[in-house]
Design a protein around this motif. Structure first.
Motif, PDB file in Angstrom:
ATOM      1  N   GLN A   5       0.871  -1.236  -0.020  1.00  0.00           N
ATOM      2  CA  GLN A   5       0.107  -0.029   0.073  1.00  0.00           C
ATOM      3  C   GLN A   5       0.951   1.356  -0.059  1.00  0.00           C
ATOM      4  OE1 GLN A   5      -3.069   0.892   3.220  1.00  0.00           O
ATOM      5  NE2 GLN A   5      -4.547   0.460   1.604  1.00  0.00           N
ATOM      6  N   ILE A   7       0.995   5.056   0.490  1.00  0.00           N
ATOM      7  CA  ILE A   7       0.031   6.280   1.098  1.00  0.00           C
ATOM      8  C   ILE A   7       0.984   7.576   0.867  1.00  0.00           C
ATOM      9  CG2 ILE A   7      -0.955   6.988   3.323  1.00  0.00           C
ATOM     10  CD1 ILE A   7      -0.537   3.955   4.118  1.00  0.00           C
ATOM     11  N   GLU A   8       0.121   8.468   0.300  1.00  0.00           N
ATOM     12  CA  GLU A   8       0.861   9.981   0.197  1.00  0.00           C
ATOM     13  C   GLU A   8       0.022  10.849   0.817  1.00  0.00           C
ATOM     14  OE1 GLU A   8       2.607  10.651  -4.201  1.00  0.00           O
ATOM     15  OE2 GLU A   8       1.166   8.775  -4.509  1.00  0.00           O
ATOM     16  N   CYS A   9       0.787  11.889   1.315  1.00  0.00           N
ATOM     17  CA  CYS A   9       0.055  13.155   2.103  1.00  0.00           C
ATOM     18  C   CYS A   9       0.998  14.237   2.208  1.00  0.00           C
ATOM     19  CB  CYS A   9      -0.299  12.665   3.600  1.00  0.00           C
ATOM     20  SG  CYS A   9       1.382  12.419   4.650  1.00  0.00           S
ATOM     21  N   SER A  65      -5.893  -3.247   8.610  1.00  0.00           N
ATOM     22  CA  SER A  65      -6.598  -1.726   8.702  1.00  0.00           C
ATOM     23  C   SER A  65      -7.904  -1.951   9.698  1.00  0.00           C
ATOM     24  CB  SER A  65      -7.392  -1.758   7.466  1.00  0.00           C
ATOM     25  OG  SER A  65      -8.137  -2.417   6.912  1.00  0.00           O
ATOM     26  N   THR A  86      -3.802   9.936  -0.123  1.00  0.00           N
ATOM     27  CA  THR A  86      -4.306   9.228  -0.989  1.00  0.00           C
ATOM     28  C   THR A  86      -3.507   7.778  -0.899  1.00  0.00           C
ATOM     29  OG1 THR A  86      -2.349   9.736  -2.526  1.00  0.00           O
ATOM     30  CG2 THR A  86      -4.468  11.258  -2.943  1.00  0.00           C
ATOM     31  N   PHE A  87      -4.138   6.798  -1.344  1.00  0.00           N
ATOM     32  CA  PHE A  87      -3.842   5.438  -1.136  1.00  0.00           C
ATOM     33  C   PHE A  87      -4.008   4.749  -2.296  1.00  0.00           C
ATOM     34  CE2 PHE A  87      -5.577   6.596   2.980  1.00  0.00           C
ATOM     35  CZ  PHE A  87      -4.845   5.981   4.136  1.00  0.00           C
ATOM     36  N   THR A  88      -2.697   4.016  -2.821  1.00  0.00           N
ATOM     37  CA  THR A  88      -2.761   3.289  -3.946  1.00  0.00           C
ATOM     38  C   THR A  88      -2.333   1.826  -3.534  1.00  0.00           C
ATOM     39  OG1 THR A  88      -1.783   5.027  -5.181  1.00  0.00           O
ATOM     40  CG2 THR A  88      -1.594   2.825  -6.279  1.00  0.00           C
ATOM     41  N   ASP A  89      -3.289   0.888  -3.944  1.00  0.00           N
ATOM     42  CA  ASP A  89      -3.233  -0.547  -3.671  1.00  0.00           C
ATOM     43  C   ASP A  89      -2.413  -1.194  -4.607  1.00  0.00           C
ATOM     44  OD1 ASP A  89      -4.354  -0.178  -1.351  1.00  0.00           O
ATOM     45  OD2 ASP A  89      -6.368  -0.886  -2.094  1.00  0.00           O
TER      46      ASP A  89
END
Length: 235
Positions: A5, A7-9, A65, A86-89
């Motif tokens: 996963q 995860i960007e912020c 989660s 944002t989440f990218t799987d």
């Protein structure tokens, strides 16, 4: 299949975020399913933070989660971010480190006592096994299982993985095999002897991180000598 996963912020409060993640790690000790976590800052934009979290599978990620601690930390994380993360799987389709782990699991699986476990999580359906000592290569899952059952029927055995080298889509494993003969093997009656054999296997990995091809080198003559088969031939 390994799952990642991304995860960007954006945040101006990274130090607080870092302490928050440390607290989550402590609170979920023994419960979290993540196997590896990496956090990076964008060199061109220090407020852009990226976290990469690895799990054994998508299902394990979802279990992680659902931990109460994860939900609580996520709500606190939102308060530290500018905007919504944002989440990218990602399903991992190639990972050299994972290849070595899979090769090691293969040796553990084929040596495990009891019925031979399914191999579809390790081998491609059309797996091609190159064995210079055999008269014919084993091609396909069924042929490979028959070959393994021949060895498993004749010996109780285990592998000691001594070295592994990974390059691109290939893993070379140097191993030491130790077995106790329990039944006839290649015409040699059961001796009950404990024997050892050194060998090397190179595995090529294909789609989905499964082993698609293998090349073996091992000391079968040394094994037969330990079983006394060469003494009979010399007479």
């Amino acid at each position: 299949m390994t799952f990642v996963q991304l995860i960007e912020c954006r945040t101006r409060r990274f130090d607080e975020m870092d302490r928050l993640m440390d607290r989550w790690v402590e609170q979920t000790k023994g419960k979290r399913t993540a196997t590896h976590t990496l956090v990076g800052k964008d060199r061109a934009d220090a407020e852009h933070v990226v976290e990469i979290v690895e799990f054994p599978s998508y299902e394990e990620a979802m279990r992680n989660s659902r931990l109460p601690e994860t939900d609580k930390v996520f709500r606190e994380l939102l308060a530290l971010c500018e905007g919504t993360p944002t989440f990218t799987d990602l399903d991992v389709v190639r990972d050299e480190r994972s290849y070595a782990d899979t090769a090691r699991r293969f040796f553990e699986t084929i040596a495990a006592p009891g019925p031979l476990a399914p191999l579809d999580g390790l081998l491609a359906e059309d797996y091609h096994d190159h064995d210079p000592i055999e008269g014919q290569d084993a091609v396909g899952m069924d042929a490979m299982r028959r070959k393994l059952e021949m060895w498993r029927g004749a010996f109780d055995f285990s592998f000691l993985v001594e070295d592994q080298i990974t390059q691109d889509d290939r893993v070379c494993t140097r191993w030491l095999w130790t077995g106790v003969q329990r039944a006839q093997f290649l015409g040699v009656p059961n001796t009950g002897r404990q024997v050892t054999m050194a060998g090397t296997t190179i595995h090529r990995f294909g789609v989905g991180g499964k082993m698609a091809e293998g090349w073996l080198q091992y000391d079968r003559m040394g094994l037969l000598a330990q079983l006394g088969a060469l003494d009979v031939l010399e007479k």
